[in-house]
Design a protein around this motif. Structure first.
Motif, short mmCIF file in Angstrom:
data_model
loop_
_atom_site.label_atom_id
_atom_site.label_comp_id
_atom_site.label_asym_id
_atom_site.label_seq_id
_atom_site.Cartn_x
_atom_site.Cartn_y
_atom_site.Cartn_z
N HIS A 196 0.83 -1.20 0.00
CA HIS A 196 0.00 0.00 0.00
C HIS A 196 0.87 1.26 0.00
O HIS A 196 0.64 2.20 -0.80
N HIS A 197 1.86 1.32 0.86
CA HIS A 197 2.75 2.49 0.93
C HIS A 197 3.57 2.67 -0.35
O HIS A 197 3.87 3.79 -0.76
N ARG A 198 3.94 1.58 -0.97
CA ARG A 198 4.72 1.67 -2.20
C ARG A 198 3.91 2.34 -3.31
O ARG A 198 4.42 3.21 -4.05
N ILE A 207 1.41 4.41 -2.89
CA ILE A 207 1.23 5.82 -2.54
C ILE A 207 2.44 6.65 -2.96
O ILE A 207 2.33 7.75 -3.50
N LYS A 208 3.66 6.14 -2.74
CA LYS A 208 4.87 6.83 -3.15
C LYS A 208 4.94 7.02 -4.65
O LYS A 208 5.31 8.06 -5.16
N LEU A 209 4.56 5.96 -5.40
CA LEU A 209 4.53 6.07 -6.87
C LEU A 209 3.55 7.15 -7.35
O LEU A 209 3.83 7.91 -8.27
N LYS A 215 2.59 9.84 -5.65
CA LYS A 215 3.13 11.16 -5.32
C LYS A 215 4.21 11.58 -6.31
O LYS A 215 4.29 12.76 -6.70
N LYS A 216 5.04 10.63 -6.75
CA LYS A 216 6.07 10.97 -7.73
C LYS A 216 5.46 11.42 -9.05
O LYS A 216 5.95 12.32 -9.72
N GLN A 217 4.34 10.80 -9.48
CA GLN A 217 3.70 11.17 -10.74
C GLN A 217 2.99 12.51 -10.64
O GLN A 217 2.89 13.23 -11.61
#
Length: 435
Positions: A425-427, A429-431, A433-435
């Motif tokens: 789930h956290h992974r 979310i990070k992807l 945010k980067k986009q």
């Protein structure tokens, strides 16, 4: 040794520029003489027909036919002099009858010597048509006035003494029984050249006066429509100012309709109003050149034009300015309406974003709930697989306490699955945010 121009770069229009100042010379007129001036609105197609008509006059009178049309053409046929000048939108014809006998003024005119039926075939729309009689003046002013009054059909006279009393000019600026206007010039001390300049100014004043008034019917025609549009625009603007709850679509349709009508009126009248201003300026300049002195008891031509022509021209200018003002007001009202619509759209977008944010939070909460259920479900299946594996080991001869091992494996599996799902789930979310 003077420089030779053939070695220099000469502008191709140089000769035309030199000739332009001499293209419309003043006439030289004797006393007495009879002149008829006609100004005819001419389209490009009619211009060629008029030139062919002029060529036909030469054939009928037995003179060489001109081959090329010029801006100002003049030809003398015995006692008849014909002058044709081309302007932007009209052609002026000046017919001068030099064979003046003892006939009464205006009994014979400038067009009397023309061949029978020739004038009737002239194409175009006649705007100005008037006779001008040149006669020798008398020393007694009262005798001059008594002589003049007999030949203007009882109409009120307008007269002056231009050029410091060298002549007296009379006219009515009205149509007479023959359908022509009338002017009379009583020459006291003018030379033929001075007389030609004076009569030319008089003819231009009358012609440009009538041409400038062509816009007045247009102004009167569109004024009621302007009043109607003005009232509608005031209602729309007041509604916007009061922030009333209005139908934006209907209001935009009304503004579009008003703008379309204004542009149609402008397309129909802009040239006419601009021409009126130009002709009026020409009239004023010619009046100034007359240098009139007043004749007792009569309006001068300048006073008459100031009292009668100037208000008409000001009316046309006022309507033209009103058209431009309405156009600007419609633009401002349209801008306000567009701003109002944009604010309404932004408010709707804000409400939509708030609603989407709320739904996102709900979806996130549901996602967390589903994650909890998914941990239980995944753990359930993993424990089932582990149970099968432990059973197979036990049957193969590996001795252990199956219940104890399974009891320890259940919480361990739940913990591992929970942290694994959280890491995934956290992974994501990070992807995101980067986009």
């Amino acid at each position: 040794m003077s420089a030779r121009l053939e070695y220099l770069d000469i502008h191709p229009l140089r000769d035309d520029l030199y000739n332009e100042l001499h293209s419309r010379p003043f006439q030289v007129l004797p006393t007495p003489a009879r002149i008829t001036q006609m100004s005819v609105l001419t389209s490009p197609e009619q211009r060629q027909q008029q030139f062919e008509h002029l060529q036909d006059l030469h054939r009928q009178l037995g003179y060489p036919v001109p081959e090329k049309e010029v801006g100002c053409f003049e030809q003398t046929f015995g006692s008849l002099r014909v002058r044709r000048e081309m302007h932007m939108e009209f052609a002026s014809y000046t017919f001068t009858n030099l064979a003046v006998g003892d006939e009464a003024p205006f009994s014979e005119t400038g067009i009397s010597p023309l061949p029978e039926g020739w004038l009737e075939k002239l194409v175009g729309t006649v705007v100005a048509a008037f006779h001008l009689e040149i006669r020798p003046g008398q020393e007694d002013t009262n005798a001059d006035l008594a002589y003049v009054r007999n030949h203007f059909e009882g109409l009120r006279l307008v007269g002056s003494s231009p050029q410091e009393g060298a002549a007296r000019v009379w006219g009515t600026f009205k149509l007479h029984s023959d359908g022509f206007g009338r002017f009379m010039v009583l020459n006291h001390s003018m030379s033929n050249s001075q007389l030609g300049r004076l009569t030319q100014r008089l003819m231009e004043i009358e012609t440009y006066r009538l041409m400038s008034l062509l816009a007045l019917p247009v102004a009167r025609e569109i004024t009621p429509s302007l009043n109607d549009m003005d009232q509608k625009l005031a209602v729309i603007t007041q509604g916007l100012a009061d922030n009333q709850d209005v139908d934006e679509e209907e209001m935009l349709a009304q503004l579009t309709n008003i703008a379309a009508r204004i542009e149609a009126f402008r397309a129909h009248s802009t040239f006419r109003f601009s021409a009126t201003r130009a002709y009026h300026q020409l009239v004023l300049s010619r009046l100034e050149q007359l240098r009139e002195d007043e004749l007792s008891g009569h309006l001068t031509i300048t006073e008459f034009m100031t009292r009668r022509l100037t208000p008409a021209v000001k009316t046309c200018e006022a309507v033209s300015e009103r058209l431009e003002d309405l156009s600007r007001r419609v633009d401002r009202a349209s801008d306000m309406m567009r701003t109002r619509v944009e604010l309404a759209i932004q408010s709707q977008n804000q409400q939509l974003l708030t609603s989407m944010d709320r739904r996102s939070k709900i979806q996130l909460m549901m996602q967390h709930t589903v994650e909890g259920f998914s941990v239980v479900a995944i753990s359930y299946y993993l424990v089932g697989l582990l149970k099968l594996g432990l059973g197979a080991l036990y049957d193969a001869g590996v001795v252990f306490d199956k219940s104890m091992v399974l009891g320890i494996a259940i919480p361990t599996t739940l913990i591992l699955v929970f942290f694994g799902v959280r890491a995934v789930h956290h992974r994501f979310i990070k992807l995101a945010k980067k986009q």
